[in-house]
Design a protein around this motif. Sequence first.
Motif, PDB file in Angstrom:
ATOM      1  N   SER A 156     -28.547 -19.909  23.265  1.00 48.30           N
ATOM      2  CA  SER A 156     -28.424 -20.488  21.928  1.00 48.30           C
ATOM      3  C   SER A 156     -29.731 -21.163  21.554  1.00 48.30           C
ATOM      4  CB  SER A 156     -27.293 -21.518  21.905  1.00 48.30           C
ATOM      5  OG  SER A 156     -26.054 -20.908  22.212  1.00 48.30           O
ATOM      6  N   PRO A 157     -30.138 -21.083  20.295  1.00 46.92           N
ATOM      7  CA  PRO A 157     -31.369 -21.765  19.887  1.00 46.92           C
ATOM      8  C   PRO A 157     -31.270 -23.264  20.126  1.00 46.92           C
ATOM      9  CG  PRO A 157     -30.588 -20.266  18.172  1.00 46.92           C
ATOM     10  CD  PRO A 157     -29.492 -20.361  19.180  1.00 46.92           C
ATOM     11  N   MET A 158     -32.390 -23.889  20.371  1.00 48.08           N
ATOM     12  CA  MET A 158     -32.440 -25.327  20.593  1.00 48.08           C
ATOM     13  C   MET A 158     -32.096 -26.065  19.298  1.00 48.08           C
ATOM     14  SD  MET A 158     -35.604 -27.612  22.086  1.00 48.08           S
ATOM     15  CE  MET A 158     -36.687 -27.318  20.676  1.00 48.08           C
ATOM     16  N   ARG A 159     -31.181 -27.019  19.406  1.00 45.58           N
ATOM     17  CA  ARG A 159     -30.814 -27.832  18.243  1.00 45.58           C
ATOM     18  C   ARG A 159     -31.903 -28.868  17.999  1.00 45.58           C
ATOM     19  NH1 ARG A 159     -25.399 -28.233  16.707  1.00 45.58           N
ATOM     20  NH2 ARG A 159     -25.462 -30.510  16.678  1.00 45.58           N
ATOM     21  N   VAL A 160     -32.383 -28.934  16.763  1.00 46.33           N
ATOM     22  CA  VAL A 160     -33.488 -29.824  16.412  1.00 46.33           C
ATOM     23  C   VAL A 160     -33.090 -30.677  15.213  1.00 46.33           C
ATOM     24  CG1 VAL A 160     -35.869 -29.936  15.554  1.00 46.33           C
ATOM     25  CG2 VAL A 160     -35.251 -28.251  17.299  1.00 46.33           C
ATOM     26  N   ALA A 161     -33.245 -31.984  15.350  1.00 49.62           N
ATOM     27  CA  ALA A 161     -32.982 -32.897  14.242  1.00 49.62           C
ATOM     28  C   ALA A 161     -34.214 -32.936  13.340  1.00 49.62           C
ATOM     29  CB  ALA A 161     -32.668 -34.292  14.768  1.00 49.62           C
ATOM     30  N   VAL A 162     -34.059 -32.443  12.122  1.00 49.55           N
ATOM     31  CA  VAL A 162     -35.158 -32.453  11.152  1.00 49.55           C
ATOM     32  C   VAL A 162     -35.006 -33.723  10.318  1.00 49.55           C
ATOM     33  CG1 VAL A 162     -36.367 -31.142   9.375  1.00 49.55           C
ATOM     34  CG2 VAL A 162     -35.042 -29.932  11.129  1.00 49.55           C
ATOM     35  N   VAL A 163     -35.971 -34.640  10.461  1.00 50.00           N
ATOM     36  CA  VAL A 163     -35.816 -35.990   9.950  1.00 50.00           C
ATOM     37  C   VAL A 163     -36.425 -36.133   8.558  1.00 50.00           C
ATOM     38  CG1 VAL A 163     -36.190 -38.444  10.436  1.00 50.00           C
ATOM     39  CG2 VAL A 163     -35.978 -36.803  12.335  1.00 50.00           C
ATOM     40  N   HIS A 164     -35.566 -36.434   7.584  1.00 46.36           N
ATOM     41  CA  HIS A 164     -35.980 -36.714   6.208  1.00 46.36           C
ATOM     42  C   HIS A 164     -36.732 -35.519   5.592  1.00 46.36           C
ATOM     43  CE1 HIS A 164     -36.221 -39.645   2.987  1.00 46.36           C
ATOM     44  NE2 HIS A 164     -37.518 -39.460   2.855  1.00 46.36           N
ATOM     45  N   PRO A 165     -36.128 -34.342   5.592  1.00 50.76           N
ATOM     46  CA  PRO A 165     -36.800 -33.163   5.016  1.00 50.76           C
ATOM     47  C   PRO A 165     -36.563 -33.086   3.507  1.00 50.76           C
ATOM     48  CG  PRO A 165     -34.725 -32.490   5.986  1.00 50.76           C
ATOM     49  CD  PRO A 165     -34.824 -33.981   6.203  1.00 50.76           C
ATOM     50  N   VAL A 166     -37.251 -33.920   2.766  1.00 50.95           N
ATOM     51  CA  VAL A 166     -36.978 -34.015   1.332  1.00 50.95           C
ATOM     52  C   VAL A 166     -38.046 -33.295   0.499  1.00 50.95           C
ATOM     53  CG1 VAL A 166     -35.653 -36.144   1.534  1.00 50.95           C
ATOM     54  CG2 VAL A 166     -38.144 -36.257   1.222  1.00 50.95           C
ATOM     55  N   ASN A 167     -38.820 -32.411   1.136  1.00 51.57           N
ATOM     56  CA  ASN A 167     -39.708 -31.547   0.363  1.00 51.57           C
ATOM     57  C   ASN A 167     -39.594 -30.125   0.905  1.00 51.57           C
ATOM     58  OD1 ASN A 167     -41.201 -31.557   2.715  1.00 51.57           O
ATOM     59  ND2 ASN A 167     -42.899 -32.743   1.875  1.00 51.57           N
ATOM     60  N   ALA A 168     -40.093 -29.182   0.120  1.00 57.09           N
ATOM     61  CA  ALA A 168     -39.881 -27.769   0.449  1.00 57.09           C
ATOM     62  C   ALA A 168     -40.570 -27.349   1.731  1.00 57.09           C
ATOM     63  CB  ALA A 168     -40.357 -26.894  -0.716  1.00 57.09           C
ATOM     64  N   VAL A 169     -41.787 -27.867   1.990  1.00 57.45           N
ATOM     65  CA  VAL A 169     -42.536 -27.373   3.146  1.00 57.45           C
ATOM     66  C   VAL A 169     -41.871 -27.784   4.456  1.00 57.45           C
ATOM     67  CG1 VAL A 169     -44.135 -29.343   3.302  1.00 57.45           C
ATOM     68  CG2 VAL A 169     -44.847 -27.095   4.118  1.00 57.45           C
ATOM     69  N   SER A 170     -41.316 -29.004   4.517  1.00 59.10           N
ATOM     70  CA  SER A 170     -40.653 -29.418   5.763  1.00 59.10           C
ATOM     71  C   SER A 170     -39.343 -28.663   5.962  1.00 59.10           C
ATOM     72  CB  SER A 170     -40.415 -30.933   5.762  1.00 59.10           C
ATOM     73  OG  SER A 170     -39.693 -31.338   4.625  1.00 59.10           O
ATOM     74  N   ILE A 171     -38.665 -28.317   4.882  1.00 57.84           N
ATOM     75  CA  ILE A 171     -37.455 -27.508   4.993  1.00 57.84           C
ATOM     76  C   ILE A 171     -37.803 -26.089   5.405  1.00 57.84           C
ATOM     77  CG2 ILE A 171     -35.499 -26.526   3.732  1.00 57.84           C
ATOM     78  CD1 ILE A 171     -35.535 -29.040   1.961  1.00 57.84           C
ATOM     79  N   GLN A 172     -38.800 -25.504   4.739  1.00 53.67           N
ATOM     80  CA  GLN A 172     -39.136 -24.110   5.004  1.00 53.67           C
ATOM     81  C   GLN A 172     -39.682 -23.925   6.416  1.00 53.67           C
ATOM     82  OE1 GLN A 172     -38.586 -21.455   2.674  1.00 53.67           O
ATOM     83  NE2 GLN A 172     -38.746 -20.463   4.666  1.00 53.67           N
ATOM     84  N   GLY A 173     -40.458 -24.888   6.902  1.00 54.01           N
ATOM     85  CA  GLY A 173     -40.970 -24.782   8.263  1.00 54.01           C
ATOM     86  C   GLY A 173     -39.852 -24.706   9.281  1.00 54.01           C
ATOM     87  N   ALA A 174     -38.824 -25.544   9.101  1.00 50.63           N
ATOM     88  CA  ALA A 174     -37.682 -25.526  10.020  1.00 50.63           C
ATOM     89  C   ALA A 174     -36.888 -24.237   9.881  1.00 50.63           C
ATOM     90  CB  ALA A 174     -36.797 -26.738   9.761  1.00 50.63           C
ATOM     91  N   ILE A 175     -36.727 -23.751   8.645  1.00 55.12           N
ATOM     92  CA  ILE A 175     -35.973 -22.514   8.441  1.00 55.12           C
ATOM     93  C   ILE A 175     -36.705 -21.326   9.054  1.00 55.12           C
ATOM     94  CG2 ILE A 175     -35.268 -20.865   6.655  1.00 55.12           C
ATOM     95  CD1 ILE A 175     -34.304 -23.179   4.997  1.00 55.12           C
ATOM     96  N   ASP A 176     -38.024 -21.289   8.911  1.00 52.34           N
ATOM     97  CA  ASP A 176     -38.781 -20.203   9.533  1.00 52.34           C
ATOM     98  C   ASP A 176     -38.591 -20.203  11.043  1.00 52.34           C
ATOM     99  OD1 ASP A 176     -39.629 -19.454   7.072  1.00 52.34           O
ATOM    100  OD2 ASP A 176     -41.761 -19.815   7.425  1.00 52.34           O
ATOM    101  N   ALA A 177     -38.591 -21.399  11.643  1.00 48.84           N
ATOM    102  CA  ALA A 177     -38.363 -21.488  13.086  1.00 48.84           C
ATOM    103  C   ALA A 177     -36.947 -21.041  13.441  1.00 48.84           C
ATOM    104  CB  ALA A 177     -38.610 -22.913  13.569  1.00 48.84           C
TER     105      ALA A 177
END
Length: 482
Positions: A179-200
């Motif tokens: 299973s992929p590693m669960r990662v807490a993405v902290v305060h992703p309130v802009n597109a680049v921080s969201i997209q980076g996590a989604i790409d991963a």
Amino acid sequence: MTDTLCNRTFDDIAIGDHASLQRTLTQNDIATFAVMSGDANPSHVNADFAQSTPFRQVVAHGMWSGALLSNLLGTVLPGPGTVYVDQSLHFHLPVMLGDTVTVSVTAREKWADTHRIRFDCAVVNQRGETVVSGEALVQAPTEKVCLARTQLPQLRLVDDGPRLRALVEQARAGCAGHSPMRVAVVHPVNAVSIQGAIDAAQAGLIEPIWIGPENRIRAAAQEAGIDLSPWQLMPTEHSHAAAALAVELARNGKVGALMKGALHTDELMHAAFDAQNGLRTGRRASHVFVIDAPAADRLLFITDTAINIDPDLDTKRDIAQNAIELAQALGIATPRMAILAAVETVNANMQATLHAAALCKMADRGQIIGAILDGPLAFDNAISAAAAKTKGITSPVAGVADILLTPDLESGNMLAKQLEYLGGATIAGLVIGTRVPIILTSRADGVPARLASSALAVLLRQAQMRAVGLLDAPPAASTQGA
């Protein structure tokens, strides 16, 4: 090759006169013509594709062969002053990567009234096969000219981040069957921080958990056209609460890493380093930039660049050990560490040189393990074998260092950013020495840096799990630093 180019005039050339040259097709040749022409046809730029598909008879690298014929006509026969009028070439076989071709032109017809000459053209490979045939019509020069040969500039093609992309593939291979590693993405309130996590996530590396103000996260995703529905969102009131919740999840084993979103580093680190509820271990945490620099033949690790402002000797010992373990997790069995200073000799008035000498002795005594250390070394001596040789430095690290331990945070951060913005390097970053790795990218970083940083966290976490028997052995290790 002579330093001058002398032509042959129309009157000097007789029917049957001949000239030739030899060249070997390299990957740089292929890439250069692809970039120059914008031709991304895989049968032209990908030698493996051209040889392994039914399209093998398609002309691969024909433009290269044509350019060699033009070179021969323009520099040798007739030479400088030649004007190309027309050509007709037939491509019989592809020229493949590594082929050595003989390019030749032979004068066949002349017209005195126009000073034009028709040449037979041929390109023959090392097996004696004709790969290109045809003819070229040129207007030959009428005056004798000798010119100094122009020194062509050295052409360097830059492929952004190929070694970091390889780490992403290495991490993906390690995730296969798990299973992929669960990662807490902290305060992703802009597109680049969201997209980076989604790409991963789409690469199969992580399973993101969005933590922060729900309205702001969803608004940023909606504006960027991103669908968050496949992943869990844990709402908090503000960024402070998001950082605290993410750290709590890591302490309880609910996530394997943290990823910094659109909040300041100090805010996230304050929660991570909380004495009672943070992620501290028995070792000081530190930050490592993993640098993929075009001019280097290996990845470079630069530390500490974001956590310890002015580390003392004990802190540098922990910084060194953290970086060694990250390098080993990436497949470098015995990394070479250069402890940097402005000079390569110990100077009592320069604390960095004293620290370097002490760290090397600590490694001799087993207080730092898993790497070969040397220092003090100036940056040029650590990176360049030629510079080290010129200065008479004999060292197993000089010129081949994998890890660069800098005197303080300011010098480390500036060195990494200079390599990125002036040297064209691609960088990824990670905080280590905490209970779980923290993907600490800059707010200015794009998606590729965030994806590579995720791969670092995954590879380190996989190594930690293997160390306690929770994961099978990794794929074949890298030879870097061996």
